[in-house]
Scaffold this active site. Structure first.
Site, PDB file in Angstrom:
ATOM      1  N   ASP A   7       0.953  -1.247  -0.134  1.00 18.15           N
ATOM      2  CA  ASP A   7      -0.052  -0.073   0.069  1.00 18.15           C
ATOM      3  C   ASP A   7       0.792   1.175   0.087  1.00 18.15           C
ATOM      4  O   ASP A   7       1.788   1.447   0.742  1.00 18.15           O
ATOM      5  CB  ASP A   7      -1.025   0.032   1.359  1.00 18.15           C
ATOM      6  CG  ASP A   7      -2.187   0.829   0.963  1.00 18.15           C
ATOM      7  OD1 ASP A   7      -1.782   2.154   0.536  1.00 18.15           O
ATOM      8  OD2 ASP A   7      -3.287   0.559   1.623  1.00 18.15           O
TER       9      ASP A   7
ATOM     10  N   SER B 208      -6.900   4.039  -1.905  1.00 17.86           N
ATOM     11  CA  SER B 208      -6.804   2.524  -1.957  1.00 17.86           C
ATOM     12  C   SER B 208      -8.305   1.679  -2.194  1.00 17.86           C
ATOM     13  O   SER B 208      -8.166   0.772  -2.758  1.00 17.86           O
ATOM     14  CB  SER B 208      -6.432   2.021  -0.581  1.00 17.86           C
ATOM     15  OG  SER B 208      -5.005   2.731  -0.221  1.00 17.86           O
TER      16      SER B 208
ATOM     17  N   THR C 110      -7.933  -1.563   1.566  1.00 19.57           N
ATOM     18  CA  THR C 110      -7.377  -2.586   0.463  1.00 19.57           C
ATOM     19  C   THR C 110      -7.779  -4.096   1.015  1.00 19.57           C
ATOM     20  O   THR C 110      -8.348  -4.553   0.047  1.00 19.57           O
ATOM     21  CB  THR C 110      -5.814  -2.543   0.767  1.00 19.57           C
ATOM     22  OG1 THR C 110      -5.577  -1.239   0.528  1.00 19.57           O
ATOM     23  CG2 THR C 110      -5.315  -3.530  -0.173  1.00 19.57           C
TER      24      THR C 110
ATOM     25  N   PHE D 146      -5.129  -9.045  15.296  1.00 14.33           N
ATOM     26  CA  PHE D 146      -3.748  -8.811  16.460  1.00 14.33           C
ATOM     27  C   PHE D 146      -3.698  -7.584  17.050  1.00 14.33           C
ATOM     28  O   PHE D 146      -2.929  -7.413  17.811  1.00 14.33           O
ATOM     29  CB  PHE D 146      -2.565  -9.479  15.519  1.00 14.33           C
ATOM     30  CG  PHE D 146      -2.250 -10.681  14.999  1.00 14.33           C
ATOM     31  CD1 PHE D 146      -2.384 -11.671  16.099  1.00 14.33           C
ATOM     32  CD2 PHE D 146      -2.282 -10.908  13.879  1.00 14.33           C
ATOM     33  CE1 PHE D 146      -2.168 -12.984  15.828  1.00 14.33           C
ATOM     34  CE2 PHE D 146      -2.380 -12.309  13.324  1.00 14.33           C
ATOM     35  CZ  PHE D 146      -2.167 -13.190  14.358  1.00 14.33           C
TER      36      PHE D 146
ATOM     37  N   GLU E  21      -1.539  -7.670   2.124  1.00 11.05           N
ATOM     38  CA  GLU E  21      -1.241  -6.425   1.965  1.00 11.05           C
ATOM     39  C   GLU E  21      -0.170  -5.733   2.971  1.00 11.05           C
ATOM     40  O   GLU E  21      -0.361  -6.166   4.324  1.00 11.05           O
ATOM     41  CB  GLU E  21      -2.528  -5.780   2.127  1.00 11.05           C
ATOM     42  CG  GLU E  21      -2.313  -4.185   1.937  1.00 11.05           C
ATOM     43  CD  GLU E  21      -3.465  -3.219   2.867  1.00 11.05           C
ATOM     44  OE1 GLU E  21      -3.313  -1.966   2.670  1.00 11.05           O
ATOM     45  OE2 GLU E  21      -3.995  -3.964   3.945  1.00 11.05           O
TER      46      GLU E  21
ATOM     47  N   ASP F 185       2.333   2.462   3.485  1.00 10.45           N
ATOM     48  CA  ASP F 185       1.381   3.772   3.380  1.00 10.45           C
ATOM     49  C   ASP F 185       1.320   4.766   4.583  1.00 10.45           C
ATOM     50  O   ASP F 185       1.280   6.031   4.494  1.00 10.45           O
ATOM     51  CB  ASP F 185      -0.206   3.324   3.043  1.00 10.45           C
ATOM     52  CG  ASP F 185      -1.161   4.437   2.768  1.00 10.45           C
ATOM     53  OD1 ASP F 185      -0.807   5.119   1.702  1.00 10.45           O
ATOM     54  OD2 ASP F 185      -2.213   4.434   3.474  1.00 10.45           O
TER      55      ASP F 185
ATOM     56  N   HIS G 244       2.295   8.555   5.002  1.00 11.31           N
ATOM     57  CA  HIS G 244       1.543   9.650   5.437  1.00 11.31           C
ATOM     58  C   HIS G 244       2.117  10.497   6.576  1.00 11.31           C
ATOM     59  O   HIS G 244       1.597  11.635   6.914  1.00 11.31           O
ATOM     60  CB  HIS G 244       0.320   9.008   5.901  1.00 11.31           C
ATOM     61  CG  HIS G 244      -0.721   8.711   4.584  1.00 11.31           C
ATOM     62  ND1 HIS G 244      -1.126   9.632   3.823  1.00 11.31           N
ATOM     63  CD2 HIS G 244      -1.524   7.398   4.248  1.00 11.31           C
ATOM     64  CE1 HIS G 244      -1.750   9.156   2.818  1.00 11.31           C
ATOM     65  NE2 HIS G 244      -2.172   7.890   2.984  1.00 11.31           N
TER      66      HIS G 244
ATOM     67  N   ASP H 110      -1.158  -0.061  -4.886  1.00 10.42           N
ATOM     68  CA  ASP H 110      -2.466   0.405  -5.194  1.00 10.42           C
ATOM     69  C   ASP H 110      -2.152   1.967  -5.638  1.00 10.42           C
ATOM     70  O   ASP H 110      -2.871   2.487  -6.523  1.00 10.42           O
ATOM     71  CB  ASP H 110      -3.384   0.565  -4.112  1.00 10.42           C
ATOM     72  CG  ASP H 110      -2.606   0.843  -2.653  1.00 10.42           C
ATOM     73  OD1 ASP H 110      -1.604   1.113  -2.567  1.00 10.42           O
ATOM     74  OD2 ASP H 110      -3.393   0.904  -1.622  1.00 10.42           O
TER      75      ASP H 110
ATOM     76  N   HIS I  34      -1.198  10.775  -1.115  1.00  8.49           N
ATOM     77  CA  HIS I  34      -0.907  10.034  -2.231  1.00  8.49           C
ATOM     78  C   HIS I  34      -0.329  10.692  -3.552  1.00  8.49           C
ATOM     79  O   HIS I  34      -0.488  12.027  -3.479  1.00  8.49           O
ATOM     80  CB  HIS I  34      -2.023   9.307  -2.814  1.00  8.49           C
ATOM     81  CG  HIS I  34      -2.618   8.257  -1.705  1.00  8.49           C
ATOM     82  ND1 HIS I  34      -3.972   7.662  -1.888  1.00  8.49           N
ATOM     83  CD2 HIS I  34      -2.327   7.958  -0.425  1.00  8.49           C
ATOM     84  CE1 HIS I  34      -3.987   7.098  -0.737  1.00  8.49           C
ATOM     85  NE2 HIS I  34      -3.207   7.176   0.176  1.00  8.49           N
TER      86      HIS I  34
END
Length: 560
Positions: free
Chosen positions: A89, A139, A202, A328, A372, A377, A381, A418, A515
């Site tokens: 991602d 995404s 995703t 998790f 993924e 990502d 960010h 993506d 992005h």
């Protein structure tokens, strides 16, 4: 026309291009002896400096390996038993390059000459990532394109462009069928692995239909959507089997065998009594309908394993486990660099990939698995190259695991992204310069100064929160959000830019880095991999996977 074809309203249109003339059987492309080019007059002595150069030898071997792999793959094209789709991602081309160098330097190399596991795949190309309504995508729209063959709008999941984002009433009639759903109908085992919340855009795009990617649980939905009968994404995951059978009358599927990721809060009621031992918030669950979806899943699959921590993961017997539902973390799983700080323990992406494959391959018909690396990502960010790149290296490790655990003659592995990020590799640093360091030019020993008299880093961001120096012990990239935005140039002369807590400078101040819209890479190996080449629309990847597994045909045969 059978039911599935009607509901898909589409056909996988990929075909191999070939003609007799290529080998001269019909004479159209035959080359006569008179047209054969003359042999080169260069002698081995004249070519010695070239052909004996290690760069020449290594690259020549790479081509020979690719030719051999291509020949083997062509024989088994369309005959894949398994498909694994890896999605990094936010893993743009600059991210792949920087992660390659970082991993190489961690091994004591200069770095640039190193290869990530998927760099060595014999087939690669580019993917155009735009959404139907957006030049720079998100995404939800991009993953929907990859797993359905249909491009769609920003922010919607599993539905086509006729949807109106946030309008529940527009979902019905615009639903798309995904690769994972086709695999279920065809009798294959299926799995979803992510380091993000399993209800995040995703992973959700493989199983959910939603007018808004943010409807992860019922508390995220407007009242009108709930009253209209739209289901939140977590609810759709737990009800996946019955929902799929409802869309395809006569279908008999057994549900997703492997689900591993984060996002427990979206499955638990807003009740402190339902907190887990790993809870971070005072009230872990977000659901306002009082439902415990983890309990509902266990009631539906009494022989399945619901786990929340490393010990539960370690106890799984991959040969005997029928299915597993693993959540998790309350929200996203930890960053790889931060994982050892988790109280209950979390497996790595590599560990989850290995376990998932070993469970799924118990099905003789084969499997479809999506993996993924969601936190690449998130690192970007937050403006943390360290965070994003260490996640990318771990994705490459997970791909290596997949190669070890499968047979390249019957398993198609695709690695892609993506979308990308506004992440740059800039300046003129010399070979082997630390990728997380400041630019030092060829022939120099001190950091290069910009026109403002200050040093600058090789890696940077066009926009975002900007510079932060949180120290060597800070491994959670999201700690950036607790600090004020500080974009613009800073004096980095005395700053260790290679520390885990360093966040790169950004030009344009924003609450979160964004992005980017350029093409991303796609890498493939195994049956059908030869179809991955050139520049492709993102939705083409669905057709490659369908071709490799013959999914639509197999799924259609399963229906009455």
């Amino acid at each position: 026309m059978k039911t599935l074809t009607k509901m898909l309203a589409m056909t996988s249109v990929l075909a191999l291009v070939g003609c007799e003339g290529e080998d001269g059987k019909d004479g159209t492309n035959a080359v006569s002896s008179s047209q054969t080019p003359a042999a080169t007059s260069l002698t081995s002595t004249q070519l010695a400096n070239t052909v004996n150069n290690p760069w020449y030898i290594a690259s020549a071997q790479r081509v020979e390996d690719a030719k051999a792999q291509a020949a083997a793959i062509a024989k088994s094209a369309g005959q894949a038993k398994n498909v694994i789709l890896f999605v990094g991602d936010g893993m743009g081309v600059s991210t792949v390059t920087a992660a390659r160098i970082l991993q190489g330097q961690s091994l004591g190399l200069n770095g640039e000459e190193h290869n990530l596991s998927f760099d060595k795949f014999p087939f690669a190309g580019l993917v155009k990532t735009y959404n139907v309504d957006a030049q720079t995508p998100d995404s939800a729209g991009t993953m929907t394109a990859m797993v359905t063959g249909v491009k769609t709008d920003v922010g919607v999941i599993g539905v086509d462009e006729d949807i109106v984002r946030g309008d529940c009433s527009t979902v019905s009639g615009n639903e798309l069928t995904t690769t994972l759903e086709l695999a279920e109908l065809a009798g294959l085992s299926t799995g979803i692995v992510s380091t993000a919340r399993i209800t995040h855009a995703t992973p959700a795009a493989t199983y959910a239909k939603s007018a808004d990617r943010n409807w992860e649980d019922i508390s995220d939905m407007p009242g009108a959507a709930v009253s209209s009968g739209c289901l939140d994404i977590a609810d759709q995951l737990v009800k996946f089997e019955s929902l799929l059978e409802g869309r395809y009358p006569g279908a008999d599927v057994d549900g997703i065998e492997v689900v591993m990721g984060g996002g427990r809060r979206h499955f638990l009621p807003n009740d402190p009594a339902k907190n887990t031992s790993d809870a971070v918030s005072a009230v872990e669950g977000d659901r306002t309908d009082g439902r415990d979806l983890t309990a509902e899943w266990q009631a539906t699959y009494p022989t399945g394993n619901y786990i929340i921590d490393q010990s539960g993961f370690n106890a799984l017997n991959s040969e005997a486990t029928e299915r597993v539902f693993a959540l998790f973390n309350e929200s996203h799983m930890r960053y790889e660099a931060d994982r050892n700080k988790d109280l209950a323990g979390e497996p790595s992406l590599s560990d989850m990939t290995r376990k998932a494959i070993r469970i799924l391959d118990n099905n003789d018909k084969g499997f479809f698995l999506t993996v993924e690396s969601g936190r690449i990502d998130h690192g970007h960010h937050a403006g943390s190259a360290y965070g994003a790149l260490t996640e990318t290296v771990e994705l490459a490790n997970a791909v290596k695991v997949a190669l070890e655990e499968t047979d390249p003659e019957n398993t198609l592995i695709i690695v892609t992204a993506d979308h990308s990020h506004v992440f740059t590799i800039a300046g003129y640093p010399k070979r082997g310069n630390p990728i997380l360091g400041k630019v030092v030019a060829v022939g120099e020993t001190e950091a290069t100064k910009a026109a403002d008299g200050l040093p600058y880093t090789t890696l940077g961001y066009t926009n975002g929160r900007g510079y932060m120096n949180l120290g060597d012990s800070e491994t959670d990239a999201d700690a950036a959000y607790s600090n004020p935005i500080d974009a613009g140039r800073k004096d980095l002369s005395l700053v260790n830019t290679e520390s885990s807590g360093f966040h790169q400078e950004a030009l344009v101040p924003l609450s979160s880095e964004t992005h980017a819209g350029e093409d991303v890479g796609v890498y493939a190996i195994g049956p059908g991999a030869h179809l991955v080449s050139g520049t492709n629309e993102q939705n083409t990847l669905f057709h490659v996977m369908d071709y490799a597994l013959n999914l639509i045909s197999k799924a259609e045969k399963s229906l009455p």
